[in-house]
Motif scaffolding. Sequence first.
Motif, short mmCIF file in Angstrom:
data_model
loop_
_atom_site.label_atom_id
_atom_site.label_comp_id
_atom_site.label_asym_id
_atom_site.label_seq_id
_atom_site.Cartn_x
_atom_site.Cartn_y
_atom_site.Cartn_z
N TYR A 101 -103.37 31.67 -16.29
CA TYR A 101 -103.03 31.63 -14.87
C TYR A 101 -101.56 31.34 -14.63
CZ TYR A 101 -105.44 32.10 -10.41
OH TYR A 101 -105.92 32.58 -9.22
N ASP A 102 -100.72 31.70 -15.60
CA ASP A 102 -99.29 31.55 -15.49
C ASP A 102 -98.97 30.09 -15.13
OD1 ASP A 102 -96.68 32.52 -15.70
OD2 ASP A 102 -96.64 33.37 -13.70
N THR A 103 -98.07 29.86 -14.18
CA THR A 103 -97.74 28.48 -13.78
C THR A 103 -98.25 28.18 -12.37
OG1 THR A 103 -95.56 29.25 -13.04
CG2 THR A 103 -95.70 28.35 -15.28
N VAL A 104 -99.32 28.86 -11.96
CA VAL A 104 -99.91 28.59 -10.66
C VAL A 104 -100.45 27.15 -10.63
CG1 VAL A 104 -101.70 29.27 -9.02
CG2 VAL A 104 -100.46 31.02 -10.32
N THR A 114 -99.00 38.41 -18.61
CA THR A 114 -99.86 37.24 -18.79
C THR A 114 -101.21 37.66 -19.35
OG1 THR A 114 -98.83 35.98 -16.99
CG2 THR A 114 -101.08 35.39 -17.58
N VAL A 115 -101.64 36.99 -20.43
CA VAL A 115 -102.99 37.19 -20.96
C VAL A 115 -103.96 36.41 -20.08
CG1 VAL A 115 -104.53 36.87 -22.92
CG2 VAL A 115 -102.16 37.53 -23.31
N ALA A 135 -97.16 27.81 -18.75
CA ALA A 135 -98.14 28.90 -18.83
C ALA A 135 -98.84 28.87 -20.19
CB ALA A 135 -97.44 30.24 -18.63
N TYR A 136 -100.15 29.13 -20.17
CA TYR A 136 -100.95 29.19 -21.40
C TYR A 136 -101.71 30.51 -21.41
CZ TYR A 136 -100.13 24.15 -21.71
OH TYR A 136 -99.54 22.91 -21.79
N ALA A 137 -101.63 31.23 -22.51
CA ALA A 137 -102.36 32.49 -22.65
C ALA A 137 -103.85 32.24 -22.51
CB ALA A 137 -102.05 33.14 -23.99
#
Length: 348
Positions: free
Chosen positions: A113-116, A57-58, A121-123
């Motif tokens: 923040y991934d899929t928290v 994850t960026v 998910a967005y870089a």
Amino acid sequence: MRALKWHGTRQVALADDVPVPRIEDPGDAVVRVVRSAICGTDLHPYRGEIAGFTPGTVTGHEFTGVVEAVGSAVRGLRTGERVVASDIIACGHCRSCRSGWHYQCDRVGLFGYDTVVGTRAYAGGHAEYVRVPFADVVLLPIPDDVDDERALFIGDVLATGYACAVGAGVRPGDTVAVVGCGPVGLLALEAARTLGAARVLAVDVLPSRLERAAERGAHPVPGGPRTAREIAGLTGGRGADAVLEAVGTDAALLTALDVVRPRGVVCAVGAHASEAMPMPTRLAFAKEVTLRFAVGDPISDGEPLMNLVRGGRIDPTVVVTHRMPLAAAPEAFRLFDSGAAGKVVLIP
């Protein structure tokens, strides 16, 4: 392009072979990052506190930059424009967004923040370029007379501190206690001042943070078993009119409830994750306390905050302790995690 990736507990590394993002949806923009920052929220995956966080994850959700490209449906932005991004990604059109509740958006997300938060998910912004969905909603243009670093904090920590002060109903003449004097707490302190607080009591367990709060005109109160007694002594036995909790732990929230006056208000913006907090309902009931939680909303509050910054009423750069190149981001995370750094600004 270069981008910082999370690989595991206390393992972040700069990669120089990450593809430059492109327009994937007509509402997208691609932003060239000029400034980014490390947030306390970034420390949760860094410390391994979030199960299932995706390696690679960026990271990063605080950034400013220049618009490099826009999708065909983007109307409010132009290439070459300087912008600050909201950490919250929201569509702007669903029922929650129309109500101004962007964190409750049907398609909510958080950069880096991934899929928290949300399901996609967005870089993030610890990179040279970022793809920004719903660009008309998520990006706020920066006026020519506001520099990138001052604008940077509108996208998260300033909006969060402001939401805390507003959520606690701070009024002119109030005595306000701030529990937790990291970057969000310091900016909550600044926001409380703009709302008319007459006195601010700063609570923290770290002397260095208390010193920084004192420099901002607050009365320092060491965190610990004597905190409530000391605040009672400073307020004629009443307690604080409003308490701004900016830590996100059970202990901090218990302190906030302990030091607020009867019929006072506690607003918590620390990122709480406890499933079984020992809530002192007897105390809260006896005091008739109002307790609320809030998430900063740079989409709703971006323009008024930009005006406060532009007019010199708030200078959010007071929280910055380190400015480092993006290449030094792993060391920046280590310093921030250890407490040796307060707020780190990264420069690509």
